[in-house]
Design a protein around this motif. Sequence first.
Motif, PDB file in Angstrom:
ATOM      1  N   ILE A  75       0.716  -0.984   0.067  1.00  0.00           N
ATOM      2  CA  ILE A  75       0.150   0.253  -0.074  1.00  0.00           C
ATOM      3  C   ILE A  75       0.776   1.134   0.025  1.00  0.00           C
ATOM      4  N   ALA A  76       2.141   1.423   1.193  1.00  0.00           N
ATOM      5  CA  ALA A  76       2.783   2.322   0.666  1.00  0.00           C
ATOM      6  C   ALA A  76       3.670   2.530  -1.067  1.00  0.00           C
ATOM      7  N   ARG A  77       3.813   1.635  -1.261  1.00  0.00           N
ATOM      8  CA  ARG A  77       3.719   1.769  -2.879  1.00  0.00           C
ATOM      9  C   ARG A  77       4.002   2.139  -3.675  1.00  0.00           C
ATOM     10  N   TRP A  78       1.505   1.684  -3.876  1.00  0.00           N
ATOM     11  CA  TRP A  78       1.100   1.868  -4.030  1.00  0.00           C
ATOM     12  C   TRP A  78       1.208   3.527  -4.401  1.00  0.00           C
ATOM     13  N   LEU A  79       0.685   4.196  -3.361  1.00  0.00           N
ATOM     14  CA  LEU A  79       0.061   4.995  -2.681  1.00  0.00           C
ATOM     15  C   LEU A  79       1.373   5.979  -2.854  1.00  0.00           C
ATOM     16  N   GLY A  80       2.572   6.425  -2.233  1.00  0.00           N
ATOM     17  CA  GLY A  80       3.566   6.521  -2.388  1.00  0.00           C
ATOM     18  C   GLY A  80       3.430   7.454  -0.307  1.00  0.00           C
ATOM     19  N   SER A  81       4.695   8.807   0.078  1.00  0.00           N
ATOM     20  CA  SER A  81       3.999   8.553   1.503  1.00  0.00           C
ATOM     21  C   SER A  81       4.278   9.679   1.424  1.00  0.00           C
ATOM     22  N   LEU A 206      -8.018  -9.324   2.436  1.00  0.00           N
ATOM     23  CA  LEU A 206      -9.135  -8.218   2.305  1.00  0.00           C
ATOM     24  C   LEU A 206      -8.618  -7.269   1.593  1.00  0.00           C
ATOM     25  N   ILE A 207      -8.131  -6.381   2.802  1.00  0.00           N
ATOM     26  CA  ILE A 207      -8.323  -4.947   2.618  1.00  0.00           C
ATOM     27  C   ILE A 207      -6.868  -4.721   1.254  1.00  0.00           C
ATOM     28  N   LEU A 208      -5.718  -5.802   1.455  1.00  0.00           N
ATOM     29  CA  LEU A 208      -4.791  -5.557   0.400  1.00  0.00           C
ATOM     30  C   LEU A 208      -5.720  -6.414  -1.040  1.00  0.00           C
ATOM     31  N   VAL A 209      -6.441  -7.265  -1.290  1.00  0.00           N
ATOM     32  CA  VAL A 209      -7.261  -7.617  -2.511  1.00  0.00           C
ATOM     33  C   VAL A 209      -7.888  -6.337  -2.597  1.00  0.00           C
ATOM     34  N   PHE A 210      -9.222  -5.566  -1.902  1.00  0.00           N
ATOM     35  CA  PHE A 210      -9.856  -5.210  -2.290  1.00  0.00           C
ATOM     36  C   PHE A 210      -9.339  -3.460  -3.218  1.00  0.00           C
ATOM     37  N   MET A 211      -8.217  -3.270  -2.498  1.00  0.00           N
ATOM     38  CA  MET A 211      -6.995  -2.316  -2.993  1.00  0.00           C
ATOM     39  C   MET A 211      -6.627  -2.759  -4.462  1.00  0.00           C
ATOM     40  N   ALA A 212      -6.279  -3.356  -4.162  1.00  0.00           N
ATOM     41  CA  ALA A 212      -5.375  -3.495  -5.159  1.00  0.00           C
ATOM     42  C   ALA A 212      -6.249  -4.359  -6.487  1.00  0.00           C
ATOM     43  N   ALA A 213      -7.520  -4.862  -6.322  1.00  0.00           N
ATOM     44  CA  ALA A 213      -8.851  -4.493  -7.654  1.00  0.00           C
ATOM     45  C   ALA A 213      -8.964  -3.420  -7.592  1.00  0.00           C
ATOM     46  N   ALA A 214      -8.933  -2.210  -6.714  1.00  0.00           N
ATOM     47  CA  ALA A 214      -9.599  -0.221  -6.822  1.00  0.00           C
ATOM     48  C   ALA A 214      -8.840  -0.123  -7.720  1.00  0.00           C
ATOM     49  N   LEU A 215      -7.369  -0.050  -7.456  1.00  0.00           N
ATOM     50  CA  LEU A 215      -6.783  -0.039  -8.204  1.00  0.00           C
ATOM     51  C   LEU A 215      -6.538  -0.863 -10.060  1.00  0.00           C
ATOM     52  N   GLY A 216      -6.592  -1.954  -9.816  1.00  0.00           N
ATOM     53  CA  GLY A 216      -6.717  -2.322 -11.234  1.00  0.00           C
ATOM     54  C   GLY A 216      -8.343  -1.631 -12.413  1.00  0.00           C
ATOM     55  N   VAL A 217      -9.045  -1.436 -11.351  1.00  0.00           N
ATOM     56  CA  VAL A 217     -10.048  -1.416 -11.962  1.00  0.00           C
ATOM     57  C   VAL A 217      -9.989   0.392 -12.258  1.00  0.00           C
ATOM     58  N   ALA A 223      -5.318   8.257  -0.647  1.00  0.00           N
ATOM     59  CA  ALA A 223      -5.653   7.549   0.774  1.00  0.00           C
ATOM     60  C   ALA A 223      -7.175   7.409   0.509  1.00  0.00           C
ATOM     61  N   GLU A 224      -8.062   8.133   0.341  1.00  0.00           N
ATOM     62  CA  GLU A 224      -9.652   8.057   0.012  1.00  0.00           C
ATOM     63  C   GLU A 224      -9.757   6.329  -0.699  1.00  0.00           C
ATOM     64  N   THR A 225      -9.635   6.092  -1.334  1.00  0.00           N
ATOM     65  CA  THR A 225      -9.633   4.772  -1.932  1.00  0.00           C
ATOM     66  C   THR A 225      -9.257   3.742  -0.960  1.00  0.00           C
ATOM     67  N   ALA A 226      -7.807   3.618   0.004  1.00  0.00           N
ATOM     68  CA  ALA A 226      -7.561   2.749   0.917  1.00  0.00           C
ATOM     69  C   ALA A 226      -8.323   3.339   1.440  1.00  0.00           C
ATOM     70  N   ILE A 227      -8.971   3.867   2.233  1.00  0.00           N
ATOM     71  CA  ILE A 227      -9.242   4.178   3.342  1.00  0.00           C
ATOM     72  C   ILE A 227     -10.975   3.181   2.511  1.00  0.00           C
TER      73      ILE A 227
END
Length: 491
Positions: A75-81, A206-217, A223-227
């Motif tokens: 998540i840190a790598r996906w979002l940036g610091s 599940l957080i990781l799966v849903f986060m990856a799916a959100a970025l994938g689509v 931060a809003e997407t991660a939350i």
Amino acid sequence: MAQPMRLMQPSHLMRALIPSLVANRWPKQVAKGLEIADTVATGTDDTARAQRTALMAFSIRIASAFIAYVSQILIARWLGSHEYGVFVWVWVAAVICGGISCIGFPSAVIRFIPQYRVERNLPAMRGIIVGSRLFAVAAATGLALIGCVLVWLLGDVVSNIYIMPLFLGAVCLPMLALADVQDGVARGLDWIGLSLAPTFLIRPCLILVFMAAALGVGFAATAETAIIASIIATWVTSVLQMLVMNRRVAKTIPKGKRTIDMRTWIKVALPIFLVEGFFTLLTNVDILIAGVFVPPDQVAVYFAAVKTLALVHFVYFAVKAGAAQRYAQYHTEGNAEHYQAFVRDTVRWTFWPSCLMGIALLLVGKYLLMLFGPGFEQGYPLLFVLVIGIVARASVGPAESVLTMSGQQNACALVYGLTLAINVALNLTLIPQFGLMGAASATTVAMIFEAAALHIVVHRRLGMSLFVFSPNPNSITAQSQPAPTSPKADQ
């Protein structure tokens, strides 16, 4: 002529692993170790069951530490610091509020369920299993609404980058509270897998799966997407845990009348709430205060260092998860000698693995922080300061559980109140001057004070010396008295 010393017979585990001929010639020390493993694996006494519970909790925490750590790195790598710093600050605030909203019920049920089991009070067991969960959801929903109103009213004070994430975080509170109470119910019933697996294994996955799916689509890496991904994961996990728990309760406890004694439960839960609330704030207040004085990217660095240290700290939580309900049981039964010996065992189970893991972590900590992305390695010096506090806390084991499960929750609340005050004062003083190192130093000093104060209170109230290096650790002091049999000793 003296007979040669006969090696002890090979254990069941030895017979399964190696041929009989070799087993009979195996070194005595190895045979002894395997016999101990046999006892833990197949023993039927309370100590063996507690060791198995602690081992299962420890295994779950090992797996969860790995999963959570990998997920936070991704998540840190996906979002940036910067965006990651906003996300973790809001998520920490949500977890704190979700836990506080339960006002101590997660630990109160661990205390009452073993008591009702010993007393064979099935109506009260049914009542607290249902009532505690309904109360937690209702209280957390109310707190979420109040929080949203406050964010709206204080919009000019709160930084714009946090406003929308805070509104989203409020949606998580009811299910975070439900998960906390269900954790306590499952632990009280000795269902350690159902207690820990949803929160520490399923939800982060599940957080990781849903986060990856959100970025994938095509959702933005914010931060809003991660939350939002965290909200969905939290609701799914808590509801599934509730359904499984309902099914297991129906099979274990016969249907019948429910006794709702909310007044008694709240009377006991409120002092525990102070303990749990102070403890939760104590373990996270440095992150919250850092978010006020330093930019989000620095909050991200500090959180990464704290998350790395969780690899050491989970030893403490694993032992606590396996031992708290035993403390309540032994206290209710009134066997002071057995109770105190078991407490001393849990201190050793906590301290030595924490020391070994702390040393190992300091050797590789810099490389672990680098996995979060560029710039995160600047948090490496913080590890040397923070690990001192964690080892200090481990030197007295789960002392707060000893107090709360022995009817001394008021004294424990006082200790944590003082510790929190010291921590907040030091953070407010040191962070503006020394930045992240000030936060780490403040937290470590507070942890050392906490460990010393808990040791003193347990010694004076219960006659036990918890410090791992205390002389004659198995002896009961001359001043000690049998543990009080009433669960209301400190109300």
